[in-house]
Enzyme design. Sequence first.
Site, short mmCIF file in Angstrom:
data_model
loop_
_atom_site.label_atom_id
_atom_site.label_comp_id
_atom_site.label_asym_id
_atom_site.label_seq_id
_atom_site.Cartn_x
_atom_site.Cartn_y
_atom_site.Cartn_z
N ASP A 53 48.24 29.97 39.45
CA ASP A 53 48.25 31.32 39.84
C ASP A 53 48.28 31.72 41.35
O ASP A 53 49.02 32.44 41.80
CB ASP A 53 47.55 32.30 39.01
CG ASP A 53 46.91 31.89 37.75
OD1 ASP A 53 46.94 30.68 37.44
OD2 ASP A 53 46.59 32.87 36.92
N ASP A 90 42.49 36.14 43.89
CA ASP A 90 43.64 37.28 43.62
C ASP A 90 43.78 38.27 44.72
O ASP A 90 44.50 39.11 44.56
CB ASP A 90 43.11 37.98 42.29
CG ASP A 90 43.29 37.24 41.20
OD1 ASP A 90 44.32 36.37 41.08
OD2 ASP A 90 42.54 37.19 40.38
N1 GLY Z 1 46.51 35.59 37.40
C1 GLY Z 1 45.97 35.91 36.08
C2 GLY Z 1 46.92 35.72 34.94
O1 GLY Z 1 48.23 35.49 35.08
O2 GLY Z 1 46.45 36.00 33.77
#
Ligand code: GLY
Length: 391
Positions: A171, A110
């Site tokens: 993601d 992230d």
């Molecule tokens: N990237 C984490 C979510 O979308 O919850």
Amino acid sequence: MTIALETLDRRYFSPQDVLDKDWIDSAIRDVLSSIDALLPRFSHTFPAANTLEGRYTEVAKVDWTEGFWTGLLWLAWEVTGEDKYRRAAEGFLDNFEERLDKQIKVDTHDLGFLYLLSCVNAWRLTGNTRARSLALRAADLLYCRFNATAGVIQAWGDLRDPARQGRMIIDCNLNVPLLFWAANETGNADYRQAATRHLEQAARYLVRNDGSTFHTFYLDIHTGKALRGDTHQGFSDSSCWARGQAWGIYGFALGYHHTGNAALPELSRKLTHYFLNRLPEDYVCYWDLIFTQEDHAYRDTSAAAISVCGIAELLKQLPLTDPLRPAYLNAISLMMRNLQANYFAHNEDGLLREGVYNFGRDMGINVPNLWGDYFWFEALVRLSRVWTPYW
Ligand code: GLY
């Protein structure tokens, strides 16, 4: 593997619904007043990932989401030119520096969400060289998560943890732009190669042949062998988590911008059709695309907002003669109008009600969340002006 392109639902071909400037300007005014209401409380700490009883609590350096607050502030600054937003956004650089110095929750993919929206923005928009150095440090950490044998960036956790090794997630499509940025900035092609390879593997293994997506997929980091797909936040391993599909739509479209690989917008198109064909009557997705009206499932407005941004990016890349352009524009307008009319969060923190963070873990269900807020504002900005994406 051939991936199917579903025929797009007829309802998107009805006479075209266009969002005019007055509509968008009014929606942006609503966004700015909500940000202004939050600003006094969140000039030194961040809003949490989602609201609790109508309010964002204060957090610092604990989640993957803090960058979205700075992203909202930078968007507000770009739209208004008002110094208060820039000052607030720049004020958070200390926080992002400390996070790197003390290695607080940086063992994650992230880093893109965190450092693109804070430090890369501060550098790109204002020339802040300290922000540039911080963003490059974050890019190095992200690069370290790339395993060359598997060809993927490990999503979560310790790189030595066998249970987490070789696990990629959809993601991450929005995090690899940090590596493309670092490659452009430094001239070091290693960042670009890792990001490109990860996107290729995501396209190959995360997308199923019906145009839906796995949330996550494991590869063997010693042999590169494909192991299995599963879910972390979706309804089941074989269902299609709505936000994951939205990350895919957006990330593969962006992938074309970064790599020039013409297969990526076509892949984004396939994911888009799968997504749009499963929207309920008000065009705002349930949190997993497996649900239909009879299931009475919650929506995920954040997935809706992300998909709008993704389809808008896809439209930038398709030729002007693409016959489906009007239908995609229609889909965007229908989603936007319904989000504004029925889901905008009046009289409470947040911009979009009815997001779902993680249903299975009982987190942030049916409430606003910070990334949903961010992508709602980004969607409005994208649709109203020429804007250089933060991704
Ligand atoms: N990237 C984490 C979510 O979308 O919850």
